[in-house]
Write an enzyme that holds these catalytic residues in place. Structure first.
Site, PDB file in Angstrom:
ATOM      1  N   GLU A 273       0.864  -1.184   0.000  1.00 33.64           N
ATOM      2  CA  GLU A 273       0.000   0.000   0.000  1.00 33.64           C
ATOM      3  C   GLU A 273       0.902   1.236   0.000  1.00 33.64           C
ATOM      4  O   GLU A 273       1.229   1.781   1.037  1.00 33.64           O
ATOM      5  CB  GLU A 273      -0.965  -0.017   1.202  1.00 33.64           C
ATOM      6  CG  GLU A 273      -0.308  -0.406   2.510  1.00 33.64           C
ATOM      7  CD  GLU A 273      -1.252  -0.480   3.694  1.00 33.64           C
ATOM      8  OE1 GLU A 273      -2.432  -0.831   3.495  1.00 33.64           O
ATOM      9  OE2 GLU A 273      -0.808  -0.181   4.824  1.00 33.64           O
ATOM     10  N   CYS A 274       1.296   1.631  -1.192  1.00 35.42           N
ATOM     11  CA  CYS A 274       2.226   2.754  -1.333  1.00 35.42           C
ATOM     12  C   CYS A 274       1.460   4.047  -1.592  1.00 35.42           C
ATOM     13  O   CYS A 274       0.437   4.062  -2.271  1.00 35.42           O
ATOM     14  CB  CYS A 274       3.180   2.501  -2.501  1.00 35.42           C
ATOM     15  SG  CYS A 274       4.400   1.229  -2.124  1.00 35.42           S
ATOM     16  N   ARG A 276       3.488   7.703  -1.345  1.00 34.21           N
ATOM     17  CA  ARG A 276       4.472   8.637  -1.890  1.00 34.21           C
ATOM     18  C   ARG A 276       5.038   8.201  -3.247  1.00 34.21           C
ATOM     19  O   ARG A 276       5.092   8.980  -4.181  1.00 34.21           O
ATOM     20  CB  ARG A 276       5.633   8.755  -0.883  1.00 34.21           C
ATOM     21  CG  ARG A 276       6.690   9.767  -1.264  1.00 34.21           C
ATOM     22  CD  ARG A 276       7.871   9.755  -0.270  1.00 34.21           C
ATOM     23  NE  ARG A 276       7.433   9.620   1.103  1.00 34.21           N
ATOM     24  CZ  ARG A 276       7.022  10.629   1.860  1.00 34.21           C
ATOM     25  NH1 ARG A 276       7.025  11.846   1.381  1.00 34.21           N
ATOM     26  NH2 ARG A 276       6.624  10.418   3.091  1.00 34.21           N
ATOM     27  N   CYS A 351       3.405  35.187   7.871  1.00 34.63           N
ATOM     28  CA  CYS A 351       4.133  36.066   8.788  1.00 34.63           C
ATOM     29  C   CYS A 351       4.813  35.235   9.866  1.00 34.63           C
ATOM     30  O   CYS A 351       4.529  35.378  11.056  1.00 34.63           O
ATOM     31  CB  CYS A 351       3.171  37.066   9.408  1.00 34.63           C
ATOM     32  SG  CYS A 351       2.173  37.894   8.182  1.00 34.63           S
ATOM     33  N   TYR A 380       1.845  14.194  -0.112  1.00 35.93           N
ATOM     34  CA  TYR A 380       2.007  14.861   1.188  1.00 35.93           C
ATOM     35  C   TYR A 380       2.373  16.336   1.012  1.00 35.93           C
ATOM     36  O   TYR A 380       3.210  16.871   1.743  1.00 35.93           O
ATOM     37  CB  TYR A 380       3.045  14.143   2.059  1.00 35.93           C
ATOM     38  CG  TYR A 380       2.758  12.661   2.236  1.00 35.93           C
ATOM     39  CD1 TYR A 380       1.683  12.236   3.004  1.00 35.93           C
ATOM     40  CD2 TYR A 380       3.548  11.698   1.612  1.00 35.93           C
ATOM     41  CE1 TYR A 380       1.405  10.881   3.153  1.00 35.93           C
ATOM     42  CE2 TYR A 380       3.272  10.342   1.749  1.00 35.93           C
ATOM     43  CZ  TYR A 380       2.202   9.943   2.529  1.00 35.93           C
ATOM     44  OH  TYR A 380       1.929   8.603   2.673  1.00 35.93           O
TER      45      TYR A 380
HETATM   46  C1  LIG Z   1       1.070   6.369   5.248  1.00 33.95           C
HETATM   47  C2  LIG Z   1       0.901   4.917   5.189  1.00 33.95           C
HETATM   48  C3  LIG Z   1       1.194   4.214   4.016  1.00 33.95           C
HETATM   49  C4  LIG Z   1       1.811   4.868   2.816  1.00 33.95           C
HETATM   50  O1  LIG Z   1       3.108   5.215   3.104  1.00 33.95           O
HETATM   51  P1  LIG Z   1       4.105   5.789   1.951  1.00 33.95           P
HETATM   52  O2  LIG Z   1       5.351   6.061   2.688  1.00 33.95           O
HETATM   53  O3  LIG Z   1       3.446   7.015   1.415  1.00 33.95           O
HETATM   54  O4  LIG Z   1       4.232   4.731   0.921  1.00 33.95           O
HETATM   55  C5  LIG Z   1       0.951   2.862   3.984  1.00 33.95           C
HETATM   56  N1  LIG Z   1       0.414   2.214   5.061  1.00 33.95           N
HETATM   57  C6  LIG Z   1       0.114   2.869   6.200  1.00 33.95           C
HETATM   58  C7  LIG Z   1      -0.445   2.108   7.331  1.00 33.95           C
HETATM   59  C8  LIG Z   1       0.367   4.229   6.304  1.00 33.95           C
HETATM   60  O5  LIG Z   1       0.089   4.850   7.451  1.00 33.95           O
END
Ligand SMILES: *Cc1c(COP(=O)(O)O)cnc(C)c1O
Length: 405
Positions: A273-274, A276, A351, A380
Protein backbone atom coordinates in the site's frame (compact mmCIF):
# COMPACT_ATOMS: atom_id res chain seq x y z
CA UNK A 1 9.32 8.83 -14.86
CA UNK A 2 9.90 11.57 -17.42
CA UNK A 3 8.47 15.00 -16.84
CA UNK A 4 5.70 14.65 -19.35
CA UNK A 5 3.91 17.95 -19.03
CA UNK A 6 5.60 20.04 -21.64
CA UNK A 7 6.87 23.54 -21.14
CA UNK A 8 4.21 24.97 -23.48
CA UNK A 9 1.38 23.64 -21.36
CA UNK A 10 2.89 25.18 -18.25
CA UNK A 11 3.77 28.51 -19.79
CA UNK A 12 0.30 28.75 -21.35
CA UNK A 13 -1.13 28.15 -17.92
CA UNK A 14 1.19 30.70 -16.31
CA UNK A 15 0.30 33.50 -18.71
CA UNK A 16 -3.38 32.62 -18.48
CA UNK A 17 -3.27 32.75 -14.70
CA UNK A 18 -1.31 35.98 -14.70
CA UNK A 19 -3.88 37.68 -16.89
CA UNK A 20 -6.78 36.38 -14.77
CA UNK A 21 -5.43 36.61 -11.21
CA UNK A 22 -2.35 38.75 -11.51
CA UNK A 23 -0.11 36.14 -9.92
CA UNK A 24 0.65 32.45 -10.21
CA UNK A 25 0.00 29.96 -7.43
CA UNK A 26 -0.99 26.53 -8.71
CA UNK A 27 -0.64 22.85 -8.18
CA UNK A 28 -0.36 21.15 -11.56
CA UNK A 29 -0.74 17.42 -11.94
CA UNK A 30 0.19 15.31 -14.93
CA UNK A 31 -2.34 12.49 -14.95
CA UNK A 32 -0.94 10.82 -18.07
CA UNK A 33 2.49 10.61 -16.48
CA UNK A 34 0.88 9.31 -13.29
CA UNK A 35 -0.93 6.56 -15.17
CA UNK A 36 2.21 5.59 -17.07
CA UNK A 37 4.33 5.42 -13.94
CA UNK A 38 1.87 3.41 -11.88
CA UNK A 39 1.10 1.03 -14.74
CA UNK A 40 4.81 0.24 -14.97
CA UNK A 41 5.07 -0.16 -11.19
CA UNK A 42 2.15 -2.59 -11.07
CA UNK A 43 3.27 -4.52 -14.17
CA UNK A 44 6.60 -5.32 -12.53
CA UNK A 45 5.02 -6.93 -9.46
CA UNK A 46 5.41 -10.69 -9.19
CA UNK A 47 2.52 -13.11 -8.86
CA UNK A 48 0.40 -12.91 -5.71
CA UNK A 49 1.50 -9.31 -5.13
CA UNK A 50 -0.99 -6.47 -5.33
CA UNK A 51 -0.52 -2.71 -5.15
CA UNK A 52 -3.06 -0.63 -3.25
CA UNK A 53 -2.85 3.15 -3.22
CA UNK A 54 -2.52 4.70 0.25
CA UNK A 55 -4.69 7.69 -0.45
CA UNK A 56 -3.56 9.85 2.44
CA UNK A 57 -0.62 10.84 0.20
CA UNK A 58 -3.07 12.67 -2.06
CA UNK A 59 -6.82 12.17 -2.22
CA UNK A 60 -7.65 14.54 -5.10
CA UNK A 61 -10.47 13.02 -7.12
CA UNK A 62 -8.76 13.13 -10.55
CA UNK A 63 -5.78 11.23 -9.10
CA UNK A 64 -8.06 8.62 -7.56
CA UNK A 65 -9.97 8.26 -10.83
CA UNK A 66 -6.72 7.88 -12.76
CA UNK A 67 -5.41 5.26 -10.34
CA UNK A 68 -8.58 3.20 -9.79
CA UNK A 69 -8.33 1.11 -12.98
CA UNK A 70 -4.61 0.47 -12.44
CA UNK A 71 -4.17 -0.39 -8.76
CA UNK A 72 -5.75 -3.24 -6.77
CA UNK A 73 -7.73 -0.71 -4.74
CA UNK A 74 -7.42 2.03 -2.16
CA UNK A 75 -6.05 1.96 1.36
CA UNK A 76 -8.00 4.44 3.47
CA UNK A 77 -7.40 5.53 7.04
CA UNK A 78 -10.66 7.28 7.90
CA UNK A 79 -14.36 7.29 7.03
CA UNK A 80 -13.73 10.55 5.19
CA UNK A 81 -11.18 8.89 2.93
CA UNK A 82 -13.59 6.01 2.39
CA UNK A 83 -16.23 8.50 1.21
CA UNK A 84 -13.72 10.12 -1.17
CA UNK A 85 -12.72 6.72 -2.55
CA UNK A 86 -16.36 5.81 -3.16
CA UNK A 87 -17.09 9.17 -4.78
CA UNK A 88 -14.16 8.76 -7.17
CA UNK A 89 -14.67 5.10 -7.97
CA UNK A 90 -17.69 3.39 -6.38
CA UNK A 91 -16.55 -0.17 -7.05
CA UNK A 92 -12.85 0.04 -6.23
CA UNK A 93 -11.81 -2.43 -3.52
CA UNK A 94 -10.98 -0.66 -0.26
CA UNK A 95 -8.93 -1.75 2.74
CA UNK A 96 -8.83 0.36 5.89
CA UNK A 97 -6.18 1.18 8.46
CA UNK A 98 -5.65 4.03 10.92
CA UNK A 99 -4.34 3.94 14.49
CA UNK A 100 -7.47 5.18 16.30
CA UNK A 101 -10.79 4.08 14.84
CA UNK A 102 -14.15 5.04 16.34
CA UNK A 103 -17.04 2.58 16.43
CA UNK A 104 -18.78 4.84 13.98
CA UNK A 105 -15.90 4.69 11.50
CA UNK A 106 -15.75 0.91 11.85
CA UNK A 107 -19.51 0.67 11.24
CA UNK A 108 -19.21 2.91 8.17
CA UNK A 109 -16.37 0.74 6.89
CA UNK A 110 -18.36 -2.47 7.30
CA UNK A 111 -21.52 -0.94 5.84
CA UNK A 112 -19.50 0.62 3.01
CA UNK A 113 -18.05 -2.67 1.81
CA UNK A 114 -14.48 -2.30 3.08
CA UNK A 115 -12.81 -5.65 2.44
CA UNK A 116 -10.42 -5.74 5.36
CA UNK A 117 -9.69 -3.71 8.44
CA UNK A 118 -6.15 -3.39 9.72
CA UNK A 119 -6.48 -3.62 13.48
CA UNK A 120 -3.96 -1.74 15.60
CA UNK A 121 -4.67 -2.82 19.19
CA UNK A 122 -6.34 -5.51 21.28
CA UNK A 123 -9.07 -3.10 22.34
CA UNK A 124 -9.68 -2.20 18.71
CA UNK A 125 -10.19 -5.89 17.97
CA UNK A 126 -12.88 -5.94 20.71
CA UNK A 127 -14.38 -2.81 19.15
CA UNK A 128 -14.48 -4.31 15.65
CA UNK A 129 -16.03 -7.51 17.04
CA UNK A 130 -18.69 -5.53 18.92
CA UNK A 131 -19.63 -3.45 15.87
CA UNK A 132 -19.67 -6.51 13.60
CA UNK A 133 -21.84 -8.33 16.13
CA UNK A 134 -24.39 -5.49 16.18
CA UNK A 135 -24.48 -5.59 12.40
CA UNK A 136 -24.75 -9.39 12.26
CA UNK A 137 -21.49 -9.53 10.30
CA UNK A 138 -18.06 -11.07 10.40
CA UNK A 139 -15.22 -8.63 9.83
CA UNK A 140 -12.08 -9.75 8.05
CA UNK A 141 -9.02 -8.21 9.65
CA UNK A 142 -5.25 -8.13 9.53
CA UNK A 143 -3.38 -7.53 12.76
CA UNK A 144 -0.92 -4.69 12.45
CA UNK A 145 2.22 -5.60 14.36
CA UNK A 146 4.84 -3.14 15.54
CA UNK A 147 7.97 -5.25 15.16
CA UNK A 148 11.16 -4.88 17.12
CA UNK A 149 13.35 -4.30 14.04
CA UNK A 150 16.11 -3.47 13.25
CA UNK A 151 14.87 -1.58 10.19
CA UNK A 152 16.62 0.26 7.37
CA UNK A 153 17.34 3.95 7.71
CA UNK A 154 14.40 5.90 6.30
CA UNK A 155 12.94 9.33 6.88
CA UNK A 156 10.09 8.16 9.12
CA UNK A 157 9.99 5.09 11.35
CA UNK A 158 6.65 3.64 12.47
CA UNK A 159 8.02 0.50 14.12
CA UNK A 160 11.20 -0.85 15.65
CA UNK A 161 11.01 1.90 18.26
CA UNK A 162 8.25 3.29 20.44
CA UNK A 163 5.38 4.65 18.32
CA UNK A 164 1.60 4.64 18.58
CA UNK A 165 1.21 2.16 15.72
CA UNK A 166 0.27 -1.48 15.78
CA UNK A 167 0.35 -4.23 18.38
CA UNK A 168 3.71 -5.02 19.91
CA UNK A 169 4.82 -8.61 19.62
CA UNK A 170 4.36 -9.52 23.30
CA UNK A 171 0.65 -8.56 22.99
CA UNK A 172 0.10 -10.70 19.91
CA UNK A 173 -0.94 -13.89 21.80
CA UNK A 174 -3.70 -11.96 23.57
CA UNK A 175 -5.01 -10.58 20.27
CA UNK A 176 -4.96 -14.03 18.69
CA UNK A 177 -6.73 -15.56 21.69
CA UNK A 178 -9.47 -12.95 21.45
CA UNK A 179 -9.80 -13.55 17.71
CA UNK A 180 -10.28 -17.27 18.34
CA UNK A 181 -13.01 -16.60 20.92
CA UNK A 182 -15.22 -14.53 18.66
CA UNK A 183 -16.83 -15.52 15.40
CA UNK A 184 -17.28 -11.84 14.55
CA UNK A 185 -13.71 -11.26 13.41
CA UNK A 186 -11.63 -13.41 11.14
CA UNK A 187 -7.89 -12.78 11.23
CA UNK A 188 -6.69 -13.33 7.67
CA UNK A 189 -3.11 -12.37 8.38
CA UNK A 190 -0.78 -9.57 9.33
CA UNK A 191 -0.02 -6.01 8.43
CA UNK A 192 3.52 -4.66 8.69
CA UNK A 193 4.28 -1.07 7.75
CA UNK A 194 7.42 0.10 9.48
CA UNK A 195 9.17 2.85 7.52
CA UNK A 196 8.47 5.68 5.12
CA UNK A 197 10.72 7.05 2.43
CA UNK A 198 13.18 4.21 2.21
CA UNK A 199 15.45 4.81 -0.78
CA UNK A 200 17.27 1.49 -0.83
CA UNK A 201 15.76 -1.45 -2.72
CA UNK A 202 18.21 -3.81 -1.06
CA UNK A 203 17.33 -2.60 2.45
CA UNK A 204 13.64 -2.86 1.65
CA UNK A 205 14.07 -6.48 0.54
CA UNK A 206 16.02 -7.25 3.70
CA UNK A 207 13.17 -5.81 5.74
CA UNK A 208 10.63 -7.97 3.90
CA UNK A 209 12.76 -11.05 4.59
CA UNK A 210 12.68 -10.09 8.26
CA UNK A 211 8.87 -9.79 8.06
CA UNK A 212 8.71 -13.25 6.49
CA UNK A 213 10.77 -14.74 9.30
CA UNK A 214 8.55 -13.19 11.96
CA UNK A 215 5.32 -14.39 10.32
CA UNK A 216 6.70 -17.91 9.83
CA UNK A 217 7.62 -17.91 13.52
CA UNK A 218 4.12 -16.81 14.57
CA UNK A 219 2.51 -19.47 12.39
CA UNK A 220 4.68 -22.04 14.08
CA UNK A 221 4.31 -20.72 17.63
CA UNK A 222 0.59 -19.96 17.58
CA UNK A 223 -0.54 -22.71 15.22
CA UNK A 224 -2.10 -20.36 12.72
CA UNK A 225 -2.20 -20.02 8.97
CA UNK A 226 -1.61 -16.64 7.46
CA UNK A 227 -3.42 -16.05 4.17
CA UNK A 228 -2.91 -12.39 3.54
CA UNK A 229 0.18 -10.38 4.28
CA UNK A 230 0.21 -6.61 3.92
CA UNK A 231 3.77 -5.33 3.63
CA UNK A 232 2.84 -1.64 3.80
CA UNK A 233 4.24 1.24 1.78
CA UNK A 234 7.36 3.23 2.43
CA UNK A 235 9.10 3.18 -0.95
CA UNK A 236 11.03 6.44 -1.10
CA UNK A 237 11.47 9.51 -3.24
CA UNK A 238 14.81 11.31 -3.25
CA UNK A 239 14.13 14.98 -2.62
CA UNK A 240 17.80 15.93 -2.62
CA UNK A 241 18.75 14.51 -5.98
CA UNK A 242 15.94 14.34 -8.53
CA UNK A 243 18.09 12.12 -10.76
CA UNK A 244 18.24 9.39 -8.11
CA UNK A 245 15.33 6.96 -8.01
CA UNK A 246 14.33 3.95 -6.01
CA UNK A 247 15.40 0.89 -8.02
CA UNK A 248 11.94 -0.56 -8.63
CA UNK A 249 13.19 -3.03 -11.26
CA UNK A 250 15.83 -4.36 -8.89
CA UNK A 251 13.38 -4.42 -6.02
CA UNK A 252 10.71 -6.35 -7.91
CA UNK A 253 13.28 -8.81 -9.27
CA UNK A 254 14.42 -9.49 -5.70
CA UNK A 255 10.81 -9.65 -4.53
CA UNK A 256 9.94 -12.22 -7.18
CA UNK A 257 12.77 -14.40 -5.94
CA UNK A 258 11.85 -13.87 -2.29
CA UNK A 259 8.18 -14.68 -2.81
CA UNK A 260 8.64 -17.63 -5.15
CA UNK A 261 11.37 -19.31 -3.15
CA UNK A 262 10.51 -18.48 0.43
CA UNK A 263 6.87 -17.44 0.93
CA UNK A 264 4.63 -20.45 1.61
CA UNK A 265 1.94 -21.06 -1.03
CA UNK A 266 -0.86 -20.52 1.49
CA UNK A 267 0.16 -16.85 1.77
CA UNK A 268 -2.16 -16.31 -1.14
CA UNK A 269 -2.19 -12.53 -1.25
CA UNK A 270 0.73 -10.16 -0.69
CA UNK A 271 -0.43 -6.55 -0.51
CA UNK A 272 1.53 -3.37 -0.79
CA UNK A 273 0.00 0.00 0.00
CA UNK A 274 2.23 2.75 -1.33
CA UNK A 275 1.45 6.44 -1.31
CA UNK A 276 4.47 8.64 -1.89
CA UNK A 277 6.16 6.49 -4.51
CA UNK A 278 3.08 6.40 -6.71
CA UNK A 279 2.09 10.08 -6.74
CA UNK A 280 5.02 12.31 -5.66
CA UNK A 281 6.36 12.79 -9.18
CA UNK A 282 3.10 13.70 -10.90
CA UNK A 283 2.57 16.96 -9.01
CA UNK A 284 4.28 20.33 -9.21
CA UNK A 285 3.67 23.40 -7.12
CA UNK A 286 4.10 26.61 -9.12
CA UNK A 287 4.56 29.91 -7.32
CA UNK A 288 5.35 33.35 -8.61
CA UNK A 289 8.22 35.33 -7.12
CA UNK A 290 6.57 38.46 -5.62
CA UNK A 291 9.65 40.11 -4.17
CA UNK A 292 13.37 39.69 -3.74
CA UNK A 293 15.27 41.24 -0.90
CA UNK A 294 18.59 40.94 0.81
CA UNK A 295 18.45 40.84 4.61
CA UNK A 296 21.52 40.31 6.78
CA UNK A 297 23.46 38.90 3.86
CA UNK A 298 20.83 36.41 2.67
CA UNK A 299 18.90 36.67 -0.63
CA UNK A 300 15.23 35.98 0.02
CA UNK A 301 12.76 35.10 -2.71
CA UNK A 302 9.26 35.80 -1.42
CA UNK A 303 6.63 33.83 -3.29
CA UNK A 304 2.84 33.81 -3.69
CA UNK A 305 2.30 30.70 -1.61
CA UNK A 306 4.30 28.86 1.03
CA UNK A 307 4.18 26.15 3.63
CA UNK A 308 0.41 26.59 4.17
CA UNK A 309 0.06 24.99 0.71
CA UNK A 310 3.17 22.86 0.73
CA UNK A 311 4.23 21.90 4.23
CA UNK A 312 6.42 18.95 3.22
CA UNK A 313 9.81 20.76 3.17
CA UNK A 314 9.31 22.40 6.56
CA UNK A 315 7.89 19.21 8.01
CA UNK A 316 10.97 17.28 6.92
CA UNK A 317 13.40 20.19 7.29
CA UNK A 318 14.71 19.88 3.77
CA UNK A 319 15.26 22.24 0.86
CA UNK A 320 12.72 21.18 -1.71
CA UNK A 321 14.01 20.92 -5.32
CA UNK A 322 12.65 23.44 -7.81
CA UNK A 323 13.35 24.93 -11.21
CA UNK A 324 12.93 28.52 -12.39
CA UNK A 325 10.44 29.17 -15.20
CA UNK A 326 11.45 32.54 -16.66
CA UNK A 327 8.57 34.93 -17.34
CA UNK A 328 9.49 37.85 -19.61
CA UNK A 329 6.45 39.96 -18.93
CA UNK A 330 7.04 42.84 -16.46
CA UNK A 331 4.35 45.53 -16.20
CA UNK A 332 5.20 47.50 -13.06
CA UNK A 333 6.78 50.89 -13.62
CA UNK A 334 9.72 50.08 -11.33
CA UNK A 335 13.11 48.40 -11.64
CA UNK A 336 12.78 44.60 -11.72
CA UNK A 337 14.75 43.00 -8.84
CA UNK A 338 16.86 39.96 -9.71
CA UNK A 339 19.54 37.72 -8.25
CA UNK A 340 22.29 36.33 -10.45
CA UNK A 341 24.79 33.65 -9.58
CA UNK A 342 24.13 33.69 -5.86
CA UNK A 343 22.35 31.39 -3.43
CA UNK A 344 18.73 32.18 -2.57
CA UNK A 345 16.37 31.18 0.20
CA UNK A 346 12.75 30.71 -0.86
CA UNK A 347 10.11 31.81 1.62
CA UNK A 348 6.33 32.15 1.50
CA UNK A 349 3.74 34.78 2.25
CA UNK A 350 3.14 33.80 5.88
CA UNK A 351 4.13 36.07 8.79
CA UNK A 352 6.45 33.54 10.37
CA UNK A 353 10.15 32.81 9.85
CA UNK A 354 9.26 29.11 9.64
CA UNK A 355 7.69 29.62 6.21
CA UNK A 356 10.71 28.36 4.26
CA UNK A 357 10.53 26.10 1.19
CA UNK A 358 14.22 25.94 0.25
CA UNK A 359 17.46 27.31 1.68
CA UNK A 360 20.75 28.50 0.17
CA UNK A 361 20.07 27.26 -3.33
CA UNK A 362 22.56 28.52 -5.95
CA UNK A 363 20.80 29.91 -9.06
CA UNK A 364 22.03 31.36 -12.31
CA UNK A 365 19.28 33.91 -12.43
CA UNK A 366 15.90 34.61 -10.92
CA UNK A 367 13.79 37.76 -11.19
CA UNK A 368 10.64 39.00 -9.54
CA UNK A 369 7.80 37.77 -11.73
CA UNK A 370 9.50 34.48 -12.62
CA UNK A 371 7.75 31.31 -11.52
CA UNK A 372 9.32 28.59 -9.36
CA UNK A 373 8.21 25.03 -10.06
CA UNK A 374 8.64 22.79 -7.03
CA UNK A 375 9.02 19.22 -8.27
CA UNK A 376 7.89 15.98 -6.69
CA UNK A 377 5.10 17.81 -4.91
CA UNK A 378 2.33 15.29 -5.60
CA UNK A 379 2.55 13.41 -2.29
CA UNK A 380 2.01 14.86 1.19
CA UNK A 381 2.05 18.40 -0.23
CA UNK A 382 -1.31 20.16 -0.28
CA UNK A 383 -2.70 17.20 1.63
CA UNK A 384 -0.78 17.79 4.88
CA UNK A 385 -0.81 21.59 4.89
CA UNK A 386 -2.61 24.12 7.10
CA UNK A 387 -4.47 25.81 4.26
CA UNK A 388 -6.20 28.63 6.06
CA UNK A 389 -3.48 30.00 8.28
CA UNK A 390 -3.45 33.72 7.35
CA UNK A 391 -6.43 33.28 5.01
CA UNK A 392 -4.59 33.77 1.76
CA UNK A 393 -6.30 32.48 -1.38
CA UNK A 394 -5.81 28.77 -2.01
CA UNK A 395 -3.75 27.67 -5.00
CA UNK A 396 -5.50 26.60 -8.17
CA UNK A 397 -5.44 22.86 -8.79
CA UNK A 398 -4.94 22.01 -12.44
CA UNK A 399 -5.03 18.47 -13.77
CA UNK A 400 -3.49 17.88 -17.18
CA UNK A 401 -4.97 14.74 -18.68
CA UNK A 402 -3.09 14.48 -21.95
CA UNK A 403 0.62 14.87 -22.44
CA UNK A 404 1.51 16.42 -25.75
CA UNK A 405 5.25 16.60 -25.32
C1 LIG B 1 1.07 6.37 5.25
C2 LIG B 1 0.90 4.92 5.19
C3 LIG B 1 1.19 4.21 4.02
C4 LIG B 1 1.81 4.87 2.82
O1 LIG B 1 3.11 5.22 3.10
P1 LIG B 1 4.11 5.79 1.95
O2 LIG B 1 5.35 6.06 2.69
O3 LIG B 1 3.45 7.02 1.42
O4 LIG B 1 4.23 4.73 0.92
C5 LIG B 1 0.95 2.86 3.98
N1 LIG B 1 0.41 2.21 5.06
C6 LIG B 1 0.11 2.87 6.20
C7 LIG B 1 -0.45 2.11 7.33
C8 LIG B 1 0.37 4.23 6.30
O5 LIG B 1 0.09 4.85 7.45
Amino acid sequence: MRNEINAHQISAHVSDQQSRNGSVCTYVYDLAALAGHVRAVVAALPERCRMFYAMKANSAKPLLQTLAPIVAGFEVASAGELAKARAASPDAPVIMGGPAKTERAIAEALAGGVRRLHVESVLELHRVAAVADRMGRTAEVLLRVNLAGPFPAATLAMAGRPTQFGIEEPALPEALRLARETSRVRVAGFHLHSVSNNLSARAHLAMLAHYRDRVLDWEHRFGLRCEVLNLGGGIGIDYTDPARRFDWAGFTAGLEDLVRRTFPAHWREIDFECGRYLVADCGRYLVEVLDIKRNHGVNYLLVRGGTHHFRLPVSWQHSHPFTVLPVERWDLDAPRPAVRGEPVTVVGELCTPKDVLARDVPLEQVRVGDVLAFQRAGAYGWEISHHDFLSHPHPEQVFFRVSQG
